[in-house]
Design a protein around this motif. Sequence first.
Motif, PDB file in Angstrom:
ATOM      1  N   LEU A  41       4.217 -12.080   6.774  1.00 33.01           N
ATOM      2  CA  LEU A  41       2.786 -11.893   6.615  1.00 33.01           C
ATOM      3  C   LEU A  41       2.062 -11.894   7.947  1.00 33.01           C
TER       4      LEU A  41
ATOM      5  N   SER B 275       4.949 -22.545  -1.776  1.00 34.54           N
ATOM      6  CA  SER B 275       5.875 -21.964  -0.807  1.00 34.54           C
ATOM      7  C   SER B 275       5.823 -22.719   0.514  1.00 34.54           C
TER       8      SER B 275
ATOM      9  N   ASP C 297       0.371 -20.853  -2.962  1.00 37.10           N
ATOM     10  CA  ASP C 297       0.345 -19.451  -2.574  1.00 37.10           C
ATOM     11  C   ASP C 297       0.172 -18.527  -3.778  1.00 37.10           C
TER      12      ASP C 297
ATOM     13  N   HIS D 267       0.248 -14.588  -4.716  1.00 37.68           N
ATOM     14  CA  HIS D 267       0.655 -13.274  -4.216  1.00 37.68           C
ATOM     15  C   HIS D 267      -0.086 -12.216  -5.026  1.00 37.68           C
TER      16      HIS D 267
ATOM     17  N   SER E 298      -1.059 -10.832   4.885  1.00 37.84           N
ATOM     18  CA  SER E 298      -0.494  -9.657   4.229  1.00 37.84           C
ATOM     19  C   SER E 298       0.795  -9.261   4.920  1.00 37.84           C
TER      20      SER E 298
ATOM     21  N   ASP F  40      -1.435 -12.493   0.366  1.00 36.40           N
ATOM     22  CA  ASP F  40      -1.258 -13.849  -0.140  1.00 36.40           C
ATOM     23  C   ASP F  40      -2.540 -14.638   0.074  1.00 36.40           C
TER      24      ASP F  40
ATOM     25  N   ARG G  76      -4.374 -18.631  -0.304  1.00 34.36           N
ATOM     26  CA  ARG G  76      -4.166 -20.077  -0.447  1.00 34.36           C
ATOM     27  C   ARG G  76      -5.028 -20.575  -1.598  1.00 34.36           C
TER      28      ARG G  76
END
Length: 428
Positions: A9, A91, A105, A107, A138, A145, A147
């Motif tokens: 990312l 993660s 995380d 996605h 990204s 992604d 948080r």
Amino acid sequence: MRRRYVPILVALGTAYLLIASGCGSPPGGSTTGTTGSVGSTTGQVVTSNPQGTIPWAQIQGQTNVVATMRTNDSGTTVTEIPCEIFTAQVSNVNLSGVQETGVQDLHCQPGNNRPVYEGDSGSPVLINGNIVGGLFGSANGVTFDARGIQQEMAAESGPPKASPSRATGAVKALGLRYFAGSQRMYNILKAKPGFSNLVFVPYPVAASRAPIGSAAPIPGLRFASPFINGPYAQGYDAATYTYELQSGLWVATAHGLEDAGAVSWPVMSFYVDGFSSGAVSGHLIGNVYGTLVYDGQEGSVINPNIAAATMPVVVHTNLNLVPLAPVTHQVRFDLGSSTEEMSVEAAAQSTLDAQLQGAANQVTANGSISITAGGATQSFNFNFVAAESQTNFLDSLGNQIDADLASHYKTSPNVQVQSITITLTATT
């Protein structure tokens, strides 16, 4: 079936390399939102605040959840577009060499065929009007992604009380930074250690837009923390505001601008012109309206009600025996950090770069640099007797400023500089 993934990312409020790895989510029970695929409806302008937040326990393990994403792609308008949360799982990540474990995380993928841009970090993701997280990276510019908001809000408490203060010069120059000024100054600054990812923003440096001022903040709106702001140059870290906390503080970016810990940096509004090479392009507008009070791995925390202090860097020039009007840039200060040093240099160099335009290419100069700190002023003299090109002269002056600031902080490591005055006589 459990699924394992290892995305690479790039965090997009201030470009960080980030590697995340972990186990995929187990099949969910009921979803928190509506299950389906990313839609293609037109983004809707939003002017209201979200209803609240969604705790991580209500989203963890869910898959294929329809949501929305707030974006600010032009001006100061925030729009909301469809977004799908593919997975919600805990993660482990490597954020520019800093290990993070237990990251909540999400996605995701935005709808409307919208790419993911550098500068998007902090963009809020919502389910049924409630914020579930803020974008932080990204892998491919298509998916991203985020948080979990519960973890992002934890940044409000700041660093552990027992953690040592950040050492002088320890700002991590990791962020994506923007510079508006001359091409010559951009080339000089980009060559400095830690500023290789500096993004050039052409003139004009200021947009004649009405400042946001005390208007109610809208999650998804971009902001910037300037490290230099003046008539000939602007430099800043840009990111996106996520959510207003119950305390009245704001949380943003879903990662730190520079991961600098406890700070006192100015915050300004940011007018977005569009995107260039995948990065946001825009300008600072209005006046400083708040202070960045903490900058850590979970996010940045802004107090919009505290006026940030800035350091004036005043340049007095006598050019070819003609005194010029003094020029003042304002810079954020940070106890001798690399950002502070670079800001002071850029303030002085950009002023002289503008004043020397049209003059002969060779420059000689002498003068002094006065540093005021703790109520006392110390002066350092300099004398560049050899004729130098304008670019080399600006480099020489920058090196002199570095040496003088280093001398101050070596003898007074905990005494913050309040102002700097540079007085010189230049002959071309």
